[in-house]
Scaffold this active site. Structure first.
Site, PDB file in Angstrom:
ATOM      1  N   HIS A  12      39.454  38.163  -6.428  1.00 44.88           N
ATOM      2  CA  HIS A  12      40.391  37.179  -6.974  1.00 44.88           C
ATOM      3  C   HIS A  12      39.668  35.840  -7.027  1.00 44.88           C
ATOM      4  O   HIS A  12      40.169  34.831  -6.531  1.00 44.88           O
ATOM      5  CB  HIS A  12      41.682  37.116  -6.147  1.00 44.88           C
ATOM      6  CG  HIS A  12      42.901  37.235  -7.002  1.00 44.88           C
ATOM      7  ND1 HIS A  12      44.063  36.569  -6.744  1.00 44.88           N
ATOM      8  CD2 HIS A  12      43.130  37.935  -8.128  1.00 44.88           C
ATOM      9  CE1 HIS A  12      44.961  36.862  -7.677  1.00 44.88           C
ATOM     10  NE2 HIS A  12      44.418  37.704  -8.523  1.00 44.88           N
TER      11      HIS A  12
ATOM     12  N   HIS B 245      38.144  42.402 -17.800  1.00 46.12           N
ATOM     13  CA  HIS B 245      38.919  42.700 -16.597  1.00 46.12           C
ATOM     14  C   HIS B 245      39.636  44.054 -16.699  1.00 46.12           C
ATOM     15  O   HIS B 245      39.694  44.809 -15.742  1.00 46.12           O
ATOM     16  CB  HIS B 245      39.941  41.587 -16.391  1.00 46.12           C
ATOM     17  CG  HIS B 245      40.430  41.474 -14.999  1.00 46.12           C
ATOM     18  ND1 HIS B 245      39.757  40.779 -14.035  1.00 46.12           N
ATOM     19  CD2 HIS B 245      41.539  41.978 -14.391  1.00 46.12           C
ATOM     20  CE1 HIS B 245      40.422  40.851 -12.901  1.00 46.12           C
ATOM     21  NE2 HIS B 245      41.499  41.573 -13.089  1.00 46.12           N
TER      22      HIS B 245
END
Lengths: 753, 236, 79
Positions: A95, A49
């Site tokens: 998300h 990430h």
């Protein structure tokens, strides 16, 4: 007193998603064993990430430069120039994992994060777009996720006062356990007010603003980079609660601070919170940071350095201002009911230094955390392997019987989840606030007015995971081409795009192959269309024990409509009696289509071919025709093919209190009737013109080497398609009442929302 | 005669239609308009106050419940009691006026429990007001709504009073001006979309007139409301 | 028939924006003694069955639907 010098066992390493080799590199970097705080910091910063360790080498293939690019990838958001004194900042972000666990809060905080990425650049957010993927809509699980995600996006965007102007929602079984929630924000910034995430000037204070730090989403960044297992689902404190009111205050306060020139650098505390924001800001400025954990405003008792550094509490920002300006910063924040707290300072030494109770608890070279060219940085050099499933994925058209019952097929398609109307979704989003939305949801692209400038923005978000699954390279090309096509249908010149790359586990060579090829296809299309990538986000590990998702790159395109008269069009028929023209050629392509899936229950290729030169020519034809005031409406042909596109042209005006207008169509063709009506051949559009302008349109089209075929006329309250199938001396008819079509169109998704 | 009116647009933390109201009044209608911070007490100089839409204090407790205690609200009743002073509350502004007791009734969640953003039709029920004198009786206006709590409710006595005194200004209707259940988008009692106080100088409405100012946005009907106030004040 | 009274609040430590905003407003209005406000949901449910079974069922319902264990906790009484 916390004791962080614990023995790092294999189990602890595993919990931190670090392997032995990476651990040994940490020891080499530090020249000693790390303590648990430092291990946590490495774990977060080296997660996919934050580090993009799997994707970075591949992402290099994207074109990122161009005459309009003011800021390419690598900042909070990219910015394009309008040449009118302002820049357009935009970015898309995923998300997915948080939304799978808690759809409402997950989606809401997703919107919050991407808004902050935009306003930290100094840009005022003017539009939100969303791209959603769910599993089978007939299942309760999907309905629960859909409901939560949509209300979460609405809750956040509506409250902050940024219109959600466009989006797409797709249902495929492969997303059953991994829904995708991608949100994009566009903002406008004065060119001389652009801010970056930099910690410049040793001695300058580092200020903390916004919400308090709690034990939210600790290890969120590593959480977002791990597959969803049962256990993960139960993991506590991984999902944060959204506070859009706080966000609105932060937005106004931040823009005021920037406007008053009080900001040197500013960044959202997103994934890996304080750790990533401070180290990235230092890295970009070639400096270091010194932070005192005791000064960080906390929401909970007894939070230690490990928790504070890795917390992902939302609505927090890190700001560097000039030494001496602290009081001025605090004053503005106080006006908005917020606080600014000095938690550290910029230092010359390029180090990440953290203190707690007067003692140093982390001391790490900045580069080791952020610089992918650093020798111990865990970049993965991987090779993809062509997946087994691709070997036998294409059908022969002849294996599919040419159907007879075209009306029945049409009815089934128009009410299928991926084609039917999504108005009950976007009706929940305030898409009009800020009074700039000239083209409301329900057209190919949203058109947004820029007050006081001779400029309209056109924007669309698009991606077809099924295409990419069946043919990663071509699917990647089409993702970019279609987003650009949507934008050009409004009359806008596509300028640049952002992308969100949603894939499975990249450590699997077959998934990595999908990733590589899709990016190559996208990069190729981007070069051909002259639309560079200015920002983006990679989301890996979208898989459950059962399956990985379809590889789903999502493209968020932005285009310009310039000039005094700001001409733009919508997708729906405007008047009765206009001439309907088909631009482009229909080929005998039924592979990968909604038709094949919904009617024949097959997900098979070949994916429709795409010739980028043709694509560009089609877009050019539309843009030119609209600019000259010849084209009155324009709609691209995509899911469900020509027949569905025509129905959409008839009906979508009604979504905005305008009239539905019917059409009478005559088609002459030698190709299969299912390919003709429902095939998804690329680079086609339906446009309308006045009779007297037909020739002018044909001239523009032929100049661009695009075939323009007059296929019918608007009017009435029915959609009538007559097909003369010359080769078989055969004729067929589709003749339906618009009210009946509308009813069906409203069923597939709307009844579940 | 060409003197510009002075509009004050109150900005609460969480207001988000403040800029749109400013644009509508200043840029489109060429009037004087400025923001008033919620802590300000100096509101005497304005002819008309606008309480804009948005989510004051996040609407976290009830819509408008916290904003009504803002400092500016302390001076607002005095303002309203003066001659030739007007207040319009739009959406969240309407909710604040209800919470503050300046208008009767309360707001419930929309009947479908969802936020709704779309163009709706409303009829003008009373044209003899400072806010609607430019409209014809029964005229259908096309103006968008955007709210989650716009389901207007009041008890029967209040409703009867509103009807008897002609204080219901706007009602949800279909495109032909028929008051139907289907057109009652949020479930409001008696299809109520906007009401006025007894004195006739405070209007609360859920639809957003500031969003219907130019044809590119889908309608120009919002102008009629603003223009009515401008005309009214200029004449008096 | 028994009645279940169910209280759902955010777990300790989870940010609760509603309560926080109301808290700030109350302090601003002069109620300086307010130290913390938390807002939750209250649900009443009528339910048949013996006490043990009801407790088990309500617990299950709370866990499965009414509360999201990722962020919320619940408590209930049967009367």
């Amino acid at each position: 007193m916390n004791n962080y010098d614990i023995e790092i066992t294999d189990e602890i390493l595993k919990e931190h998603n670090l392997n032995k080799e990476e651990y040994n590199n940490i020891i080499k970097i530090l020249g000693r064993k790390p303590n648990i705080v430092e291990l946590g910091v490495f774990s977060a910063m080296w997660s996919e990430h934050c580090s993009y360790k799997h994707s970075k080498p591949v992402l290099k293939k994207f074109p990122t430069k161009g005459k309009y690019v003011l800021q390419g990838p690598g900042e909070n958001a990219g910015i394009i120039d309008t040449k009118l004194g302002i820049g357009i900042a935009f970015k898309i972000e995923s998300h997915n994992h948080p939304s799978s666990v808690e759809p409402f809060q997950g989606a809401a905080t997703g919107v919050g994060g991407i808004l902050r990425d935009i306003f930290t650049m100094g840009a005022r957010p003017v539009a939100i777009l969303d791209s959603l993927r769910f599993g089978n809509i007939k299942t309760l699980k999907t309905q629960h996720l859909l409901h939560g995600v949509v209300s979460g996006i609405a809750f956040y965007g509506n409250c902050v006062g940024v219109p959600t102007v466009a989006g797409e929602t797709v249902f495929e079984d492969s997303y059953q356990d991994n829904c995708l929630v991608n949100a994009m924000t566009i903002g406008i910034v004065n060119k001389n007010k652009i801010k970056k995430g930099i910690a410049k000037g040793a001695g300058n204070p580092i200020m903390y603003i916004g919400a308090l730090t709690g034990r939210d989403g600790i290890h969120g960044a590593s959480f977002a980079s791990a597959e969803l297992t049962e256990e993960n689902q139960k993991r506590r404190s991984s999902v944060q609660v959204a506070d859009p009111f706080m966000e609105k205050l932060l937005l106004e306060a931040t823009l005021e601070l920037i406007d008053k020139n009080l900001v040197i650098g500013i960044q959202d505390m997103g994934a890996a919170g304080l750790t990533s924001s401070s180290s990235e800001m230092a890295y970009r400025a070639g400096t270091g940071v010194e932070i005192d954990i005791d000064k960080v405003p906390k929401r909970e008792l007894n939070m230690n350095a490990y928790e504070v550094l890795l917390s992902e509490s939302q609505e927090r920002m890190l700001l560097v201002c000039k030494k001496g300006n602290e009081k001025k910063v605090e004053k503005i924040l106080r006006k908005w009911g917020l606080h600014a707290v000095k938690i550290g300072k910029v230092i010359k030494e390029q180090k990440f230094k953290i203190y707690e109770n007067g003692k140093i608890v982390a001391d790490i070279p900045i580069r080791a955390l952020t610089d992918s060219s650093y020798k111990y940085f865990p970049l993965k050099k991987q090779k993809g392997i062509k997946p087994e499933y691709l070997k036998n994925i294409n059908i022969n058209n002849d294996d599919i019987k040419v159907p007879d019952n075209i009306e029945e097929i049409f009815k089934k398609l128009i009410s299928s989840p991926n084609i039917s109307c999504k108005s009950n979704i976007w009706r929940q989003y305030d898409h009009m606030v800020q009074t700039n939305t000239f083209t409301l949801p329900g057209s190919d692209a949203a058109v947004i007015n820029i007050k006081g400038k001779d400029l309209l923005l056109s924007t669309s978000v698009d991606g077809n995971g099924r295409y990419v699954y069946l043919d990663p390279f071509t699917g990647g090309m089409i993702a970019v081409a279609e987003a650009a096509r949507n934008v050009s249908m409004s009359g806008a010149q596509p300028i640049a795009f952002t992308n969100c790359l949603n894939f499975g586990n990249p450590e699997d060579p077959e998934i990595f192959y999908q990733f590589q090829k899709a990016v190559e296809g996208m990069a190729y299309a981007a070069k051909k269309l002259n639309t560079p990538v200015i920002s983006g986000n990679v989301s890996f590990y979208n898989e459950s024990p059962q399956n990985a998702i379809y590889p789903t790159p999502v493209v968020g395109m932005v285009g310009y409509i310039k000039g005094k008269n700001k001409r733009y069009v919508k997708q729906y028929f405007k008047n009765e009696g206009d001439i309907i023209v088909l631009l482009g050629e229909t080929k005998e392509e039924i592979g990968a289509s909604e038709y094949l899936k919904e009617i024949h229950n097959m997900v098979k290729g070949p994916v429709p071919g795409i010739d980028m030169a043709k694509e560009k020519a089609l877009q050019k034809t539309c843009i030119e025709g609209i600019k000259n005031g010849i084209i009155i409406s324009a709609h691209d042909i995509s899911k469900g093919g020509l027949a569905v596109a025509l129905a959409e042209c008839c009906l979508s005006g009604k979504l905005h209190n305008e009239k539905a207008i019917g059409a009478y169509i005559e088609l002459q063709s030698d190709i299969r009737i299912d390919a003709l009506l429902f095939g998804e051949t690329q680079s086609r559009a339906i446009v309308t013109v006045k009779r007297e302008n037909l020739l002018r349109l044909k001239r523009i089209a032929s100049k661009n080497k695009i075939i323009a075929t007059e296929i019918g006329k608007t009017g009435g309250d029915r959609l009538i398609i007559n097909i003369d199938w010359a080769a078989k001396k055969y004729s067929k008819k589709l003749n339906l009442d618009l009210n009946e079509i509308e009813k069906l169109w409203m069923t597939g998704v709307n009844e579940y929302v | 005669m060409n003197k510009k009116l002075k509009f004050g647009i109150v900005v609460f933390p969480g207001s988000n239609c403040d800029a749109d109201c400013l644009w509508a009044l200043k840029d489109v209608l060429n009037q004087e308009a400025e923001f008033i911070w919620h802590e300000s007490k100096n509101i005497k100089k304005y002819d008309c106050l606008v309480l804009p839409g948005g989510f004051s204090y996040g609407d976290y407790l009830r819509s408008g419940a916290i904003a009504r205690f803002a400092k500016v609200m302390e001076s607002i009743s005095d303002f309203a009691n003066k001659k030739n002073k007007f207040i319009i509350g739009i959406c969240n502004g309407f909710q604040i006026l209800l919470e503050a007791g300046l208008l009767p009734g309360a707001m419930l969640h929309n009947k479908n429990l969802k936020f709704i953003c779309e163009y709706v039709n409303i009829t003008v029920e009373n044209t003899n007001t400072p806010f609607t004198n430019r409209c014809a009786k029964g005229q259908v206006l096309k103006i968008p709504i955007a709210h989650g709590e716009g389901n207007y409710y009041c008890d029967e006595r209040t409703l009867n009073t509103l009807i008897a005194k002609d204080k219901i200004i706007f009602r949800y209707c279909d495109s032909n001006g028929m008051i139907t259940d289907e057109a009652n988008v949020n479930g409001s009692i008696y299809n109520i979309a906007g009401i006025m106080n007894t004195k006739g100088n405070i209007l609360g409405m859920m639809p957003h007139p500031e969003r219907a100012m130019i044809k590119e946005l889908g309608s120009e009907d919002g102008r009629l409301i603003w223009q009515s106030i401008i005309d009214y004040i200029k004449k008096s | 028939m028994a009645k279940a009274k169910i209280y759902i609040t955010f777990k300790d430590g989870v940010l609760e924006p509603q309560g926080k905003t109301v808290n700030a407003a109350l302090v601003k209005m002069g109620y300086k003694n307010i130290k913390d406000v938390r807002i939750g949901k209250y649900i009443e449910m009528e339910i048949d069955g013996n006490n043990e079974k009801i407790k088990k069922e309500v617990d299950e319902i709370c866990d499965k639907l009414l509360a999201n264990p990722n962020i919320e906790k619940y408590d209930f009484e049967i009367i």
